[in-house]
Design a protein around this motif. Structure first.
Motif, PDB file in Angstrom:
ATOM      1  N   GLU A  11       0.817  -1.211   0.000  1.00  0.00           N
ATOM      2  CA  GLU A  11       0.000   0.000   0.000  1.00  0.00           C
ATOM      3  C   GLU A  11       0.853   1.265   0.000  1.00  0.00           C
TER       4      GLU A  11
ATOM      5  N   CYS B 274       0.833   0.882  -4.328  1.00  0.00           N
ATOM      6  CA  CYS B 274      -0.325   1.784  -4.375  1.00  0.00           C
ATOM      7  C   CYS B 274      -1.654   1.096  -4.701  1.00  0.00           C
ATOM      8  N   ARG B 275      -2.633   1.358  -3.852  1.00  0.00           N
ATOM      9  CA  ARG B 275      -3.980   0.817  -4.042  1.00  0.00           C
ATOM     10  C   ARG B 275      -4.575   1.226  -5.381  1.00  0.00           C
ATOM     11  N   LYS B 276      -4.263   2.433  -5.825  1.00  0.00           N
ATOM     12  CA  LYS B 276      -4.872   2.914  -7.078  1.00  0.00           C
ATOM     13  C   LYS B 276      -4.385   2.129  -8.293  1.00  0.00           C
ATOM     14  N   TYR B 277      -3.266   1.418  -8.148  1.00  0.00           N
ATOM     15  CA  TYR B 277      -2.758   0.607  -9.251  1.00  0.00           C
ATOM     16  C   TYR B 277      -3.108  -0.870  -9.086  1.00  0.00           C
TER      17      TYR B 277
ATOM     18  N   VAL C  84      -5.223  -3.901  -9.607  1.00  0.00           N
ATOM     19  CA  VAL C  84      -6.243  -4.218 -10.599  1.00  0.00           C
ATOM     20  C   VAL C  84      -6.958  -5.538 -10.332  1.00  0.00           C
TER      21      VAL C  84
ATOM     22  N   PHE D  33      -0.798  -5.631  -9.532  1.00  0.00           N
ATOM     23  CA  PHE D  33      -0.726  -4.193  -9.772  1.00  0.00           C
ATOM     24  C   PHE D  33      -0.276  -3.927 -11.206  1.00  0.00           C
TER      25      PHE D  33
ATOM     26  N   MET E 152       2.599   9.193 -15.269  1.00  0.00           N
ATOM     27  CA  MET E 152       1.800   9.539 -14.099  1.00  0.00           C
ATOM     28  C   MET E 152       1.428  11.014 -14.141  1.00  0.00           C
TER      29      MET E 152
ATOM     30  N   CYS F  77       2.670   7.019  -3.519  1.00  0.00           N
ATOM     31  CA  CYS F  77       1.242   6.933  -3.835  1.00  0.00           C
ATOM     32  C   CYS F  77       0.530   8.265  -3.637  1.00  0.00           C
TER      33      CYS F  77
END
Length: 291
Positions: free
Chosen positions: A256, A260-263, A265, A274, A282, A291
């Motif tokens: 995390e 990164c949580r945003k990556y 999938v 991820f 980015m 992140c």
């Protein structure tokens, strides 16, 4: 339960232990057949437009590689199974179907190494293993595997201190971070084989080093370094990072923080997948946080 039923039940349990190895062997064979069919179709289409390939060349390209044949025999005749479940394996397989042949880096050398290599035919699948004796043991039975013994300079019990260190050490910051020779950043993997630094990895599997007792190396540096390599990517597309054992606190916390949580999938079982873009792709990549 009578004696006959007891015997039948024992036979059933014995047979059951063979199911997963046979399934893995079948999976590899299925990938070979599917790949061969797709390549044959592509070859036929190209030949209809322009006669640029000979039939003998097409047959050679569609043939199973020696490592694939070895993997089929190995898993079909062994009760030793890969560490990951079928669902977890399938996540990486789906990506390999699209990206192979590719550069595939695997942290850890284990019972699934023949499988991973066979699923990336004609690609570069490289394994990093902390135990040199284990490397010799595995390569004795599968000398075609490409593996390096490596040393880590971290311990699991240092995880919290390493996070504090990274937040105060500029050479660990995402805009400044590098790996080879970065002695100041304790999370950077240094002293590894040149191939580790010189290759742009398309897929990175983190299933090692050991991280289940205080003196073990832990996966903190592997996770951090995977994030750095992904962000420094120069080629097109994302870097696929697969992290196993996310049910453990350190793996989850460092994922995390750096992957990164945003990556993220996909999540199956104890595996997170991820897709990390390069820093150039980015929208924001400055500052002291990944992140």
């Amino acid at each position: 339960m009578n004696r006959e039923d007891t015997v039948k039940n024992r036979h059933f349990l014995a047979d059951k232990r063979w199911v997963f190895p046979l399934f893995i062997a079948g999976l590899i064979a299925g990938v070979i057949l599917t790949s061969s069919f797709m390549k044959s179709a592509d070859s036929s289409l190209l030949c209809s437009v322009a006669n640029i390939r000979s039939s003998s060349q097409a047959v050679a390209e569609n043939s199973a590689t020696p490592i694939q044949l070895q993997a089929i025999v190995h898993y079909a005749t062994s009760r030793i199974v890969p560490q990951q479940s079928f669902g977890e394996i399938s996540v990486t397989l789906d990506v390999l179907k699209k990206r192979s042949p590719c550069n595939f880096l695997v942290f850890g050398l284990g019972y699934d190494s023949l499988m991973w290599t066979s699923l990336n035919p004609n690609g570069n699948t490289t394994f990093l293993e902390e135990d040199p004796k284990w490397v010799q043991t595995v390569l004795k039975d599968a000398p075609s595997l490409h593996a390096h013994p490596v040393k880590y300079r971290t311990q699991l019990q240092e995880a919290d201190r390493l996070l504090t260190h990274y937040r105060s050490e500029p050479s660990c910051f995402p805009s400044e971070a590098y790996l080879r020779g970065n002695e100041k950043c304790k999370l950077a993997l240094t002293g590894f084989p040149d191939e580790f630094y010189d290759t742009e990895w398309d897929l990175i599997m983190i299933d090692a080093p050991r991280g289940y007792f205080p003196e073990a190396p832990g996966r903190m540096a592997a996770i951090f370094s995977a994030a750095v390599m992904a962000r420094n990517r120069k080629g097109p597309g994302v870097t696929h990072v697969f992290l196993h054992d996310v049910d453990r606190k350190v793996e989850k916390t460092f994922a995390e923080e750096f992957l990164c949580r945003k990556y993220l999938v996909k999540s199956v079982g104890r595996l997170w997948h991820f897709e990390i873009p390069s820093a150039a792709d980015m929208s924001s990549h400055g500052g002291a946080n990944f992140c």
